[in-house]
Structures are given as structure tokens and as C-alpha cells.
Scaffold this motif. Sequence first.
Motif, mmCIF file in Angstrom:
data_model
loop_
_atom_site.group_PDB
_atom_site.id
_atom_site.type_symbol
_atom_site.label_atom_id
_atom_site.label_comp_id
_atom_site.label_asym_id
_atom_site.label_seq_id
_atom_site.Cartn_x
_atom_site.Cartn_y
_atom_site.Cartn_z
ATOM 1 N N LYS A 157 0.833 -1.210 0.000
ATOM 2 C CA LYS A 157 0.000 0.000 0.000
ATOM 3 C C LYS A 157 0.862 1.252 0.000
ATOM 4 O O LYS A 157 0.556 2.222 -0.712
ATOM 5 N N TYR A 203 2.292 1.683 -3.519
ATOM 6 C CA TYR A 203 1.269 2.026 -4.508
ATOM 7 C C TYR A 203 0.768 3.453 -4.302
ATOM 8 O O TYR A 203 0.551 4.199 -5.268
ATOM 9 N N THR A 248 -2.685 -3.354 -6.189
ATOM 10 C CA THR A 248 -4.016 -3.123 -6.746
ATOM 11 C C THR A 248 -3.967 -2.633 -8.181
ATOM 12 O O THR A 248 -5.004 -2.559 -8.834
#
Length: 625
Positions: A525, A528, A563
Motif C-alpha cells: 500500500k 502504490y 491493486t
Amino acid sequence: MLEQLLIFTRGGLILWTCKELGNALKGSPIDTLIRSCLLEERSGAASFNYDAPGASYTLKWTFHNELSLVFVAVYQKILHLLYVEDLLAMVKREFSQVYDPTRTAYDGFDETFRQLKMEALARAEDLKKSNPVVGNVKKQGGQGNKNGFEGGNKKKSDGSVKNDGGADGENGKGRKLENGHSNGNFVASKDTNMNSVNVNGRENTSSDDVGAFDVNKLQKLRSKGGKKTDTVAKASKAEPNKKVTKKNRVWNDAAVPEKKLDFTDHSGEDGDRNIDFVAPIQGESMMDKEEIVSSESEDEDEEDEDAGKNSKPGTKSKGWFSSMFQSIAGKANLEKSDLEPALKALKDRLMTKNVAEEIAEKLCESVAASLEGKKLASFTRISSTVQAAMEDALVRILTPRRSIDILRDVHAAREQRKPYVVVFVGVNGVGKSTNLAKVAYWLLQHNVSVMMAACDTFRSGAVEQLRTHARRLQIPIFEKGYEKDPAIVAKEAIQEASRNGSDVVLVDTAGRMQDNEPLMRALSKLIYLNNPDLVLFVGEALVGNDAVDQLSKFNQKLADLATSPNPRLIDGILLTKFDTIDDKVGAALSMVYISGAPVMFVGCGQSYTDLKKLNVKSIVKTLLK
């Protein structure tokens, strides 16, 4: 169905493609094969899988080393074509007979290929007809493996633990835990019966082991009523009554009992001013110093001696006259059996230098694939040929495929008025914070303004550690304390750097094992959300086989938990504790081979100046020494 078959030279000139197939390949599987496999010394692999949006292929290849030709077959990944390897071998044999270095077109080879394909398909059909028999054999073999190599410790009826071997090889060697680390510790059964103990995966039920106490001998002594038993009993009774008083330790001859150690914190006093100015006077960073490597060549006599020692027992060594005649006249074509002794010696040498066994095996297979069928030049020995091929392979692997000039990238980011962001990741205890400070010190010497971001909100003392480095280097630090989301902290630090005009933001993250999914998800996370310019993996030079597991799982987790369709993986490697390994430099090779990322920094000490560039020639020379 076969999608495409190509023949091209090692220089990249395409000589022939199958017009009969004529299928347009989606994506760029051939270019990816050349970049990721053939140029990276992975040509010893059996096949290569190409995965891209809307395309999924399997590629197989073979070489004609004497003519410097490459034969590549491409087909859909979901298919299992049994005739591809046989077809490539036949195409290689037939094309080598008509090959002419002056020709660039071979239109007449289409009919030959059609006949070869029909022959290969006919052989595949014969194999399918015999498939039930082969399937029964495989099924029986699979059951045998299940019974003999099911793995794990099985409990006997008497409660003891039985080791059935697992899949760990002979005598339980090479046993690994679920997290990938080798289990070399003492493992005991939790059952009440402690007579059976596993040490390194082996069953130990013998009563004659060293250090084991034999109860039967004690019973025999008691039955005889000998004096030894009485003596032992008296001694055992007398021992609890003895009280050993510890004498006070005298540190110096001149006793000063009234002087006590001072554990109070004096960080707020004037004495802290000396600490602030320690870093700037330490001198020039070793990153800017060129390391000189001597060009002394390895003694070829020792290579031949090592190759002879490591040759397989039972193979007959060549006589002096035959080997001398072969070195003068040259050998027609090198065969795999000719290369095996020298490759075995090189593999053992690489493993002694801490190269992972899997990597050493693949390197030797790749070198064998590049030399098999090649003509040995006159006055040249096989050992020196293999040594030179391995040296070239190691140089190609360790040489970065792209530019890693951080200072140039920092100046480019400065022109765009945005900070250059570097994220330091790695497992626990490898020295991320310390080497982050070394990188900051090196950047400061090049007039680059640096800001630290304390995003290790998990480990106690991590923020204080980074704060100490920032105070000594006199650079700002962005911190939010503990139990915060590191991705949000990094984002706010980058925004603060943009407002203050800092050129570089060095993001410190928490150490995490490659199997810790919650922490790996948090790291994914962070990467990203902030899209850093550089993701540096900090690893120890002390690790061997574990380096392969760490890097491969880090990249895999970052890819799986991302993601976005194009996940960010590790861009570079910072190798720490390089001064503690002597000539065991194999971890650098293992890490670069498994990740494809270059070693950008090497930590070699405990001061801020102890940061180096990786000298490829020095590493290669040490590995082959």
C-alpha cells in the motif's frame, strides 16, 4: 497448436520464420525471452513462460553454438505439445546443413519444415497411443512417492516420533520450515516419551549417543550395591547444602568504591553539541572513490587440478599425450561429458563463496548450453574455456541493464520541482536505518538537500534511532510517532518536502519477514500510494540460500498484493555488512540473479563514510578465485 518457429543469429538477425504458421504473436514474447532469459544467463532453463494482457505463451529453444544460431518455438501456454523439443532438434540438424553465413533468406526451408513437423507429429501420436501404459507407471510411481516421501513426522503407536524422511533428501538434509528458513535447531517431541528426539530432522533413538544418560547402567550399579552408588548419593546430598558466595569484582587496582556509573540522559545538555558535528567531519564517502582491482589471472594449473579432483569417480582421466594433442589440434565439438568435470569444479567453487546452490546449478547449466557443440580452439584447454565462459556470464549478470545514476535522476526531479523519493525495504535487523543514514551522508556531500521520513511505526525505538541520525547529520526528519499508517506518513512527508524544497526524501520502513502478509500488504500500500522513484531492498551479505527466498517472495508479495495491473517491484539492492564476509561474496550474485535488480550500494562499515559501489570485476574475480 504451434504458434511460431523462428531461427535467428545471436546478433539478432532473423534468418527464417515459418510462413505456414503465419500467426501474429501478441505482445513481444521473443524480445522478452532475449532480455530476461538469454542475456541474463538463464538459457539453461527448459522453457520460458510469457504472460501479458491477452497473451500467454510458452517458449522453448535450442542453440547451435558453433554456428551461433538460436531456434525458438512458441505455442499457447495452456497446451502441452509433446513434439516441440523433438521438432526443434530436427530443425536444428537440417538447417545447419543448409546454413550459409552469406545468405539472409531461406525460402526453400518451408517444405523441409513441413516434412519435419509431420514426422514429429507422428512420433507424438505414437507416444499418445502408449500413454495408458505410461500413465499406469506414473500412477504407481506417484503412489510410491506418496508412501516414501509424504513428509512430516508421524507418530508411532508407542507415542514416539518417527521421521519418515519427508521431501528433505537423504537423512533429513536440507529440511526447511514453512517460512523458508532452514531448520538447523534442536527439535524435540512434545510427547511424554522423550526417548525419541529429532535433531536436524533425524530420528535419534540410540542409547549410545554422546551426552545421553543411560538409566540401565544406574540400575545395575544400584543392584550391585557398590560404593560408587553410595559416593554418588552422598555427593548429591552434600551439594545442595553448599552455598557458593560470589566475590565482589575489582575492576582496577586503585579501588574507588564511591564512584558509580551514571545512566542519566544528558542529551539536553551542552555535551550533545559534540554529537551534532561528528558526521560532517568524517571525510569523503567511499562511494566517490574508485577501487583498483589487480588484473592477475587465475593459475590454470590449479583449475585443472580442481577439475580433476571434482571429476566423477569411475571416469578415466586422459593421459598427458592425449590432452596435449587435443590442446594443440583442437577438439571437433565439445560435448556435455567434456564439460561436466570443469563445471562441477566451478559449481563447488561458487557454493563455497556463498552462492545459493540453485543459482550455481542454473549458471552451470547455462554455461553448458552456451558451450555444447562449440569447437574448441587450438592450444586451448576445456577448463580455461569453461572458466572464461563463466566469467563472461557473471559479468553480464552483475552489470546493470539500465542506468543507476541516482544523482542525475535527483537533478532531473529537481527541475520538475518534485522530490526524489527512495523507499528502503527489507527483513528485520539488516541495517535499513543505518544505511539510510549513509546514503543521506553521501547525498549531502553532493549538495543535495535530504529529508528523512520515519515510516517505521511498528518497531519500538525506530523513530528515536532515525531521529538520532537526523540530528547528527543536521537534516530534517518527518515523524508522526507510532501506531500510524506508514503509507499516510510517507505521503505527508513527501508533501512536506515539496513545500520545504527538499530534493530527496528517504523513507524508512519497518523490517518484515517475507511471509508476514499483513506487513507485506502495508508495504504494498505504501509503494502504490506514494509511487516512489526507487525501491531499495536492503539485504545482508551474510545470507546464502535465504537471499533467494527473501527476494523472490518480496517481489511476489508486492506483485500479488498490488491493486494496479503494473505493480512496482524492487528496483535496486543495498547490500549490508559486506566487510564481515571475507571472500564469501556470493549473496550479491544470488540476489541479482533472482531479482534482476542491480546492487546499487554496498555497506562496509559502521561510519557514515562506509558506503561503496559494487565493483563487478572484483566480485567476479573473487567468485572464481
